[in-house]
Design a protein around this motif. Structure first.
Motif, short mmCIF file in Angstrom:
data_model
loop_
_atom_site.label_atom_id
_atom_site.label_comp_id
_atom_site.label_asym_id
_atom_site.label_seq_id
_atom_site.Cartn_x
_atom_site.Cartn_y
_atom_site.Cartn_z
N THR A 123 4.04 4.96 -1.05
CA THR A 123 4.41 4.07 0.06
C THR A 123 5.71 4.45 0.77
OG1 THR A 123 5.10 2.58 -1.67
CG2 THR A 123 3.14 1.97 -0.46
N LYS B 63 1.60 -1.22 5.00
CA LYS B 63 1.50 -1.27 3.53
C LYS B 63 0.40 -0.33 3.05
CE LYS B 63 2.66 -3.91 -0.22
NZ LYS B 63 2.65 -2.82 -1.17
N THR B 64 -0.52 0.02 3.96
CA THR B 64 -1.64 0.87 3.55
C THR B 64 -1.64 2.13 4.39
OG1 THR B 64 -3.20 -0.03 5.16
CG2 THR B 64 -3.04 -1.19 3.05
N LEU C 267 5.09 6.40 3.87
CA LEU C 267 4.09 5.95 4.87
C LEU C 267 4.62 6.11 6.28
CD1 LEU C 267 2.41 2.63 3.73
CD2 LEU C 267 1.35 4.85 4.17
#
Ligand code: FAD
Length: 322
Positions: free
Chosen positions: A54, A140-141, A57
């Motif tokens: 993460t 978050k993804t 990201l």
């Protein structure tokens, strides 16, 4: 169609829920230890069959890294641990079973456990602010990071042919809410991507690009202390990021971000990095929760529930010395 399946109970079953940093670290340790034993099965259950790095990201959102650079396949990381890619629906402590469902097939499975590690992390929390859950993008993804990158480029494309200056400015305004790690890294990523891409869009006036970070506190990055927060603010401002401190997003409606100080910022993009909350699965358990996290002792075991541990973002360590 819903099928019921049972695990084998002739071996000791260790089940880890969640394949983020915490769950994977537990699984990697058990892969080298307990999973070598013939009488122990270790299973890792997670939504995706990869673990996501993460903190990088934002670099996917900026276009500096590709998806495979931040996604590590669980089956490559773990040799002996069984991987189940599914959604944890509930945890039954009385029968010591976890209910899992598989999104595509609708298959459900009751997975028995003798030992359980909870590592379900956290989810984006939109705090019930009107319009935000519906229209903002989380970060978050990996899917959200890719959408953000393509969204910025798509907006530059549209802005380059939009004759109306107000509509153009709305298209070229990118707002990020939340001045923690995720928000600060993301606003930097968007700023770099949008401004560096401008050379391909000769018709877009760089002065019309607006990148804004909205943070409720007095200084960004509160986790790092004031000095580093002020340093980061100065760096961002030098790179033309506007920072609104002491301000909250109160709504996102009609293409405008409404701020608590009364300003309405017309913006096609709002990225919400303003909060996370622990996995909602935990609310239905009998564990003691603190701000939604499972209270654990100094060994990360859940008091009154022997053989159950919680780690990472879903755990609350109230007294590390107890
Ligand atoms: C953009 C961004 C940048 C960040 N930068 C930093 C940083 O620089 N430094 C720092 O310290 N922290 C940073 N963080 C926070 C850090 O990523 C988290 O603290 C960390 O990921 C927590 O790890 P975890 O394993 O507890 O939870 P998570 O990483 O959230 O993992 C939880 C796992 O459980 C799975 N899961 C959840 N619910 C279910 C379910 N019902 N069924 C099946 N699987 C489920 C998820 O898919 C995921 O694999 C950042 C976070 C973000 C989003």
């Amino acid at each position: 169609m819903v099928h019921e399946m049972k695990g084998t109970a002739d071996k000791t079953q260790v089940v880890i829920l969640g394949g983020g940093f915490a769950g994977v670290e537990a699984a990697r340790y058990l892969d080298r230890t307990a999973a070598k034993r013939a009488d122990v099965d270790v299973t890792l259950v997670s939504r995706d069959n990869f673990t996501l790095f993460t903190p990088m990201l934002d670099e996917v959102a900026a276009g500096d890294l590709e998806v495979p650079h931040v996604c590590n396949p669980l089956r490559k990381l773990l040799r002996r641990v069984t991987i189940l890619s599914g959604d944890v629906k509930s945890i039954d402590l009385a029968s010591r079973q976890v209910k899992i469902s598989y999104a595509i097939s609708g298959l459900t499975r009751e997975l028995p456990f003798d030992y359980l590690v909870l590592a379900l992390g956290s989810e984006t929390n939109y705090l019930g602010i009107p319009g935000v859950a519906e229209h903002a993008l989380g970060i978050k993804t990996v899917g959200e990071a890719v959408m953000l990158r393509s969204g910025v480029i798509a907006l530059l494309e549209v802005a380059s042919v939009e004759p109306d200056p107000n509509r153009r400015r709305r298209l070229l305004t990118f707002v990020v809410a939340g001045g923690g790690f995720a928000g600060v890294e993301t606003v930097g990523a968007i700023n770099d991507l949008a401004r560096e891409s401008l050379r391909h869009y000769g018709k877009v006036d760089p002065r019309e690009v607006r990148v804004v970070l909205i943070h409720p506190g007095a200084v960004i990055l509160p986790e790092l202390g004031e000095a580093l927060g002020l340093y980061a603010q100065e760096k961002l401002r030098k790179r033309q990021v506007e920072i609104k401190l002491g301000t909250k997003v109160i709504a996102y409606a009609d293409g405008a971000v409404q701020c608590s100080d009364g300003e309405k910022i017309p913006a096609s993009t709002l990225v919400w990095a303003g909060g996370v909350s622990p996995s909602p699965i935990l609310k239905a358990t009998p564990f003691e929760l603190l701000k939604g996290r499972v209270v654990v002792d100094s060994t990360l075991e859940v008091p009154r529930f022997p053989g159950v541990w919680a780690v990472g973002d879903c755990a609350a360590i109230t007294d590390p010395t107890s």
